[in-house]
Design a protein around this motif. Structure first.
Motif, PDB file in Angstrom:
ATOM      1  N   ILE A 154       0.839  -1.023  -0.395  1.00  0.00           N
ATOM      2  CA  ILE A 154       0.107  -0.218  -0.035  1.00  0.00           C
ATOM      3  C   ILE A 154       0.692   1.234   0.011  1.00  0.00           C
ATOM      4  N   VAL A 155       1.967   0.825   1.152  1.00  0.00           N
ATOM      5  CA  VAL A 155       3.050   2.679   0.651  1.00  0.00           C
ATOM      6  C   VAL A 155       3.467   2.749  -0.370  1.00  0.00           C
ATOM      7  N   ARG A 156       3.920   1.659  -1.054  1.00  0.00           N
ATOM      8  CA  ARG A 156       4.522   1.663  -2.273  1.00  0.00           C
ATOM      9  C   ARG A 156       3.666   2.233  -3.694  1.00  0.00           C
ATOM     10  N   VAL A 157       2.505   1.666  -3.677  1.00  0.00           N
ATOM     11  CA  VAL A 157       1.153   2.256  -4.613  1.00  0.00           C
ATOM     12  C   VAL A 157       1.040   4.117  -3.569  1.00  0.00           C
ATOM     13  N   GLU A 158       1.361   4.024  -2.537  1.00  0.00           N
ATOM     14  CA  GLU A 158       0.423   5.572  -2.178  1.00  0.00           C
ATOM     15  C   GLU A 158       1.883   7.101  -2.939  1.00  0.00           C
ATOM     16  N   ASN A 159       3.029   5.919  -2.714  1.00  0.00           N
ATOM     17  CA  ASN A 159       3.700   6.727  -3.134  1.00  0.00           C
ATOM     18  C   ASN A 159       4.703   7.007  -4.418  1.00  0.00           C
ATOM     19  N   GLY A 160       4.027   5.830  -5.496  1.00  0.00           N
ATOM     20  CA  GLY A 160       4.218   6.310  -6.895  1.00  0.00           C
ATOM     21  C   GLY A 160       5.204   5.306  -6.839  1.00  0.00           C
ATOM     22  N   ILE A 161       4.992   4.166  -7.031  1.00  0.00           N
ATOM     23  CA  ILE A 161       6.670   3.353  -6.782  1.00  0.00           C
ATOM     24  C   ILE A 161       6.183   2.353  -7.232  1.00  0.00           C
ATOM     25  N   GLU A 162       4.548   1.588  -6.987  1.00  0.00           N
ATOM     26  CA  GLU A 162       3.295   0.930  -7.389  1.00  0.00           C
ATOM     27  C   GLU A 162       2.905   1.147  -8.303  1.00  0.00           C
ATOM     28  N   ALA A 163       1.939   0.690  -9.252  1.00  0.00           N
ATOM     29  CA  ALA A 163       0.732   1.324 -10.411  1.00  0.00           C
ATOM     30  C   ALA A 163      -0.690   0.489  -9.506  1.00  0.00           C
ATOM     31  N   LEU A 164      -1.692   1.234  -8.988  1.00  0.00           N
ATOM     32  CA  LEU A 164      -2.716   0.182  -8.849  1.00  0.00           C
ATOM     33  C   LEU A 164      -3.937   1.175  -9.422  1.00  0.00           C
ATOM     34  N   PRO A 165      -4.718   0.997  -9.532  1.00  0.00           N
ATOM     35  CA  PRO A 165      -5.808   1.866  -9.931  1.00  0.00           C
ATOM     36  C   PRO A 165      -6.137   1.600  -8.251  1.00  0.00           C
ATOM     37  N   ASP A 166      -7.064   3.169  -8.523  1.00  0.00           N
ATOM     38  CA  ASP A 166      -7.974   3.599  -7.127  1.00  0.00           C
ATOM     39  C   ASP A 166      -8.623   2.311  -6.392  1.00  0.00           C
ATOM     40  N   ALA A 167      -9.027   1.736  -7.207  1.00  0.00           N
ATOM     41  CA  ALA A 167     -10.577   0.867  -6.137  1.00  0.00           C
ATOM     42  C   ALA A 167     -10.256  -0.278  -6.074  1.00  0.00           C
ATOM     43  N   ALA A 168      -8.601  -1.045  -6.590  1.00  0.00           N
ATOM     44  CA  ALA A 168      -7.849  -1.853  -6.044  1.00  0.00           C
ATOM     45  C   ALA A 168      -7.462  -1.280  -4.690  1.00  0.00           C
TER      46      ALA A 168
END
Length: 82
Positions: free
Chosen positions: A43-57
């Motif tokens: 989750i931290v990776r996604v929120e920091n832009g390191i990993e891409a993931l749709p908002d719903a996911a």
């Protein structure tokens, strides 16, 4: 803005000893704690832009993290022998 990790020890500082003891004695608790930590890091990776993931996911991951946290809290605060 950088999003921070939410380790279980920070989430449950009053349960530090119980968490440590239960992780050593109970494989189920150890697995749940490991799953929580891995999910939180993702989750931290996604929120920091390191990993891409749709908002719903991302929201689904956050719900899973909360469910794990709730399960662990219930296990750690249950009366002994429960």
């Amino acid at each position: 803005m950088t999003v921070s990790h939410h380790p279980l020890l920070d989430e449950f500082p009053q349960l530090r000893e119980q968490l440590h003891e239960r992780k050593l004695a109970d494989r189920h608790v150890a697995r749940l704690a490991e799953d929580y930590e891995n999910l939180d890091k993702r989750i931290v990776r996604v929120e920091n832009g390191i990993e891409a993931l749709p908002d719903a996911a991302l929201e689904d991951l956050k719900k899973q993290r909360l469910q794990l946290k709730d399960q662990l809290y219930a296990l750690l605060t249950a009366p002994t022998g429960a």
